[in-house]
Design an enzyme around this catalytic site. Structure first.
Site, short mmCIF file in Angstrom:
data_model
loop_
_atom_site.label_atom_id
_atom_site.label_comp_id
_atom_site.label_asym_id
_atom_site.label_seq_id
_atom_site.Cartn_x
_atom_site.Cartn_y
_atom_site.Cartn_z
CB CYS A 134 14.12 75.18 43.54
SG CYS A 134 12.54 75.91 43.11
CB CYS A 137 13.98 78.65 42.27
SG CYS A 137 13.05 77.91 43.63
CG ASP A 138 17.61 78.03 40.52
OD1 ASP A 138 17.42 78.99 40.93
OD2 ASP A 138 18.06 76.91 41.54
#
Ligand SMILES: Cc1cc2nc3c(=O)[nH]c(=O)nc-3n(C[C@H](O)[C@H](O)[C@H](O)COP(=O)(O)OP(=O)(O)OC[C@H]3O[C@@H](n4cnc5c(N)ncnc54)[C@H](O)[C@@H]3O)c2cc1C
Length: 305
Positions: A134, A137-138
């Site tokens: 992701c 997300c990261d």
């Protein structure tokens, strides 16, 4: 056990939450079972959603929260538990979870999908230590660093564009010599100076001591291998349906539960909504439409029984 529900909804992504909203408005005795602490499903991992009508450019997390708040405001009941299987002997179905078993007249399976893995050495070991599924997300952990995205569809291109804003350099590794993603996204991608396309190549292994240090790719035409020095590998090679708990219960096709727009499966009283069912387009807007259709089918089933 005790109470017999009209419908148990499994999963609280867009499909499950839309079903919860429709169930409350239809005054059904319903419960939503979600294995995660937070509702929203895959939407939670989406940086920005720009194609859901009425809410332009909304953050995925915020949209997920809006769906959940809507269901909460109508009085929907949620429990945090993981569904392991469904037992269908007798008239009442049993939804068996890790923590408890629920009895119900009907079930809506809205368990969605999850990231497909590469299955190469180093992926599992370095997951969370530089290997991610992701980018939204990261990605922030890789500011100023070098990363690679694996894949060639919309998500892979979006991930590469997103990472290019933060990273010094981004490789996009694709097994073919052209991308599958939308032309508008490709145009944007090709305009970015810090993105390098690695064509006709598949990842062979990820190396590093407790953190990603190197990605080894091999060219499918020349068979030559190449080592990319980097700190992050973002895998965007598609999704797998979360249908394992229902194997043997309902008919499936490539792991997706066979069901049409009415969401009816091969097992009477069991419905499938959202990304987990066979369909042409897996998006938020089609998932929420399934949630609505599934409840309509549940109502019809309960009336006819
Ligand atoms: C990175 C990314 C970006 C995307 N961007 C967009 C976009 O911009 N626009 C768009 O329209 N779509 C986008 N999508 C697709 C969209 O998110 C999905 O189509 C949609 O979320 C599907 O909804 P769903 O409810 O069917 O499943 P999901 O969102 O997958 O939700 C399923 C839920 O079920 C739960 N669950 C699974 N198994 C169990 C179990 N055994 N017991 C209990 N609970 C369980 C999961 O925890 C999850 O909460 C994107 C997807 C990703 C991954």
């Amino acid at each position: 056990m005790g109470e017999i529900y009209d419908v148990v909804i499994i999963g609280s992504g867009p499909a499950g939450l839309a079903a919860a909203i429709y169930a409350e408005r239809a005054e059904l005795n319903a419960i939503v079972i979600e294995k995660n602490v937070v509702s929203g499903g895959q939407v939670l991992t989406t940086y920005e959603v720009d194609n859901y009508p009425g809410v332009r450019g909304i953050g995925g997390y915020d949209l997920g929260m809006k769906f959940r708040e809507h269901a909460d405001s109508l009085g929907a009941d949620f429990v945090e538990d993981e569904v392991l299987c469904i037992e269908t002997e007798g008239k009442v179905k049993k939804v068996v979870c890790a923590g408890q078993t629920y009895e119900t007249k009907t079930v809506i399976i809205a368990t969605g999908a999850g990231h497909r893995k590469l299955g190469i050495p180093g992926e599992e070991e370095l997951s969370g230590m530089g290997v991610s599924y992701c980018a939204t997300c990261d990605g922030a952990f890789f500011r100023g660093k070098t990363t690679a995205v694996i894949g060639g569809g919309d998500v892979a291109i979006e991930d590469a564009i997103f990472l290019a804003r933060l990273c010094k350099k981004v490789y996009l590794v694709h097994r073919r010599d052209e991308l599958r993603g939308a032309k508008s996204l490709q145009k944007k991608l090709f305009s970015l100076e810090n993105v390098e396309l690695v064509w006709d190549s598949v990842p062979e292994r990820i190396e590093g001591e407790n953190k990603v240090e190197k990605l080894v790719v091999s060219n499918v035409k020349t068979k030559e291998t190449k080592e990319l020095e980097l700190q992050g590998v973002f895998v965007a090679v598609g999704i797998n349906p979360n249908s394992a708990p229902f194997e043997g219960l309902v008919e499936m096709e490539n792991g997706y539960i066979k069901a049409g727009e009415d969401c009816a499966t091969s097992c009477p009283g069991i419905f499938a909504a959202g990304d987990v069912r066979t369909k042409g387009l897996r998006q938020i807007v089609t998932a929420v439409s399934d949630g609505a259709n599934a409840i309509t089918s549940v109502e019809r089933y309960l009336t006819e029984e």
